[in-house]
Write a protein that holds these residues in place. Structure first.
Motif, mmCIF file in Angstrom:
data_model
loop_
_atom_site.group_PDB
_atom_site.id
_atom_site.type_symbol
_atom_site.label_atom_id
_atom_site.label_comp_id
_atom_site.label_asym_id
_atom_site.label_seq_id
_atom_site.Cartn_x
_atom_site.Cartn_y
_atom_site.Cartn_z
ATOM 1 N N ILE A 1 -5.778 -14.024 5.196
ATOM 2 C CA ILE A 1 -4.971 -12.802 5.221
ATOM 3 C C ILE A 1 -3.866 -12.969 6.252
ATOM 4 N N GLU A 2 -2.669 -12.610 5.864
ATOM 5 C CA GLU A 2 -1.483 -12.784 6.706
ATOM 6 C C GLU A 2 -0.577 -11.574 6.583
ATOM 7 N N ALA A 3 0.337 -11.476 7.524
ATOM 8 C CA ALA A 3 1.431 -10.495 7.476
ATOM 9 C C ALA A 3 0.926 -9.079 7.208
ATOM 10 N N ILE B 209 0.869 -1.169 0.000
ATOM 11 C CA ILE B 209 0.000 0.000 0.000
ATOM 12 C C ILE B 209 0.906 1.219 0.000
ATOM 13 N N GLU B 210 0.651 2.112 -0.940
ATOM 14 C CA GLU B 210 1.436 3.342 -1.052
ATOM 15 C C GLU B 210 0.558 4.545 -0.744
ATOM 16 N N ASN B 211 1.185 5.576 -0.197
ATOM 17 C CA ASN B 211 0.476 6.839 -0.001
ATOM 18 C C ASN B 211 0.596 7.683 -1.270
ATOM 19 N N GLU B 212 0.110 8.912 -1.205
ATOM 20 C CA GLU B 212 0.117 9.791 -2.387
ATOM 21 C C GLU B 212 1.531 10.149 -2.854
ATOM 22 N N ASN B 213 2.532 9.952 -1.988
ATOM 23 C CA ASN B 213 3.931 10.210 -2.363
ATOM 24 C C ASN B 213 4.648 8.942 -2.827
ATOM 25 N N PHE B 214 3.879 7.870 -3.048
ATOM 26 C CA PHE B 214 4.405 6.573 -3.496
ATOM 27 C C PHE B 214 5.330 5.934 -2.463
ATOM 28 N N GLU B 215 5.146 6.295 -1.203
ATOM 29 C CA GLU B 215 5.879 5.675 -0.092
ATOM 30 C C GLU B 215 5.093 4.441 0.337
ATOM 31 N N ILE B 216 5.777 3.312 0.488
ATOM 32 C CA ILE B 216 5.114 2.098 0.959
ATOM 33 C C ILE B 216 4.818 2.262 2.442
ATOM 34 N N ILE B 217 3.527 2.202 2.780
ATOM 35 C CA ILE B 217 3.108 2.416 4.168
ATOM 36 C C ILE B 217 2.409 1.196 4.766
ATOM 37 N N GLY B 218 2.226 0.150 3.970
ATOM 38 C CA GLY B 218 1.586 -1.045 4.485
ATOM 39 C C GLY B 218 1.785 -2.226 3.563
ATOM 40 N N THR B 219 1.494 -3.399 4.097
ATOM 41 C CA THR B 219 1.600 -4.631 3.321
ATOM 42 C C THR B 219 0.642 -5.664 3.890
ATOM 43 N N LEU B 220 0.253 -6.603 3.051
ATOM 44 C CA LEU B 220 -0.552 -7.748 3.462
ATOM 45 C C LEU B 220 -0.393 -8.836 2.420
ATOM 46 N N GLN B 221 -0.705 -10.049 2.820
ATOM 47 C CA GLN B 221 -0.692 -11.159 1.877
ATOM 48 C C GLN B 221 -2.028 -11.871 1.946
ATOM 49 N N LEU B 222 -2.635 -12.082 0.790
ATOM 50 C CA LEU B 222 -3.861 -12.855 0.678
ATOM 51 C C LEU B 222 -3.544 -14.181 0.008
ATOM 52 N N SER B 223 -4.036 -15.255 0.601
ATOM 53 C CA SER B 223 -3.916 -16.586 0.009
ATOM 54 C C SER B 223 -5.322 -17.092 -0.257
ATOM 55 N N PHE B 224 -5.519 -17.660 -1.428
ATOM 56 C CA PHE B 224 -6.824 -18.204 -1.796
ATOM 57 C C PHE B 224 -6.700 -19.718 -1.812
ATOM 58 N N ILE B 225 -7.464 -20.354 -0.934
ATOM 59 C CA ILE B 225 -7.333 -21.787 -0.700
ATOM 60 C C ILE B 225 -8.576 -22.495 -1.227
ATOM 61 N N GLN B 226 -8.387 -23.310 -2.243
ATOM 62 C CA GLN B 226 -9.470 -24.116 -2.813
ATOM 63 C C GLN B 226 -9.572 -25.395 -1.999
ATOM 64 N N TYR B 227 -10.793 -25.810 -1.677
ATOM 65 C CA TYR B 227 -10.970 -27.065 -0.955
ATOM 66 C C TYR B 227 -12.292 -27.680 -1.342
ATOM 67 N N LEU B 228 -12.574 -28.873 -0.853
ATOM 68 C CA LEU B 228 -13.779 -29.581 -1.258
ATOM 69 C C LEU B 228 -15.001 -29.218 -0.429
ATOM 70 N N THR B 229 -14.817 -28.858 0.827
ATOM 71 C CA THR B 229 -15.980 -28.509 1.636
ATOM 72 C C THR B 229 -16.600 -27.214 1.124
ATOM 73 N N TYR B 230 -17.784 -26.924 1.599
ATOM 74 C CA TYR B 230 -18.550 -25.780 1.094
ATOM 75 C C TYR B 230 -18.705 -25.880 -0.427
ATOM 76 N N CYS B 231 -18.988 -27.101 -0.864
ATOM 77 C CA CYS B 231 -19.233 -27.369 -2.295
ATOM 78 C C CYS B 231 -18.060 -26.922 -3.169
ATOM 79 N N GLY B 232 -16.864 -27.218 -2.744
ATOM 80 C CA GLY B 232 -15.685 -26.832 -3.516
ATOM 81 C C GLY B 232 -15.369 -25.359 -3.383
#
Length: 151
Positions: free
Chosen positions: A85-87, A56-79
């Protein structure tokens, strides 16, 4: 704020934020040059279509945040797909300004765009302020998490 996929050039700033708290200091090795393991991990994350490392950058293009999203496919909940969300980190000096809330709003919308049926996270029990923050966002402690660390 600008949300974008991280590049290799961002890895140092990301690791610096991850290492910049009491728990991160114990487990991370932020130094210049970065240990090669971080860049190898970035390449693996970047190559995986189910991983999104975001800065995440502010209006000055300075990195002010970060996060990681992982999308996990599985069989329950009808696939179904669940998003994890991490870090999640906001740069020191920028905390308490509502940036974290905006980051989570973005992540929730992104998870919905990817057709995830839920967004989950784990947080260390030693982070009571973080737990309160997540609860205020609508997260509920529905399960008991367990981990096994390997030496």
């Amino acid at each position: 704020m600008i949300f974008r996929k991280a590049t290799r050039n961002d890895v140092s700033k990301i690791v610096e934020m991850i290492a910049d708290d009491e728990l991160g200091k114990k487990r991370e090795k932020f130094q210049i040059p970065l240990p090669p393991e971080y860049l190898e991990a970035f390449e693996n994350i970047n190559a995986d279509k189910n991983q999104e490392l975001i800065v995440i950058e502010n209006e000055n293009f300075e990195i002010i945040g970060t996060l990681q999203l992982s999308f996990i496919q599985y069989l329950t909940y009808c696939g179904g797909i669940r998003a994890q969300i991490e870090a999640v980190r906001v740069k020191k000096g920028k905390r308490g300004l509502g940036i974290g809330k905006k980051m989570f709003e973005w992540a929730i919308n992104r998870a919905k765009e990817r057709n995830a049926h839920l967004l989950q996270l784990t947080t260390d029990k030693e982070r009571p302020k973080a737990i309160k923050f997540y609860e205020d966002l609508g997260f509920k402690a529905t399960h008991e998490g367990m981990k096994m660390h390997f030496e």
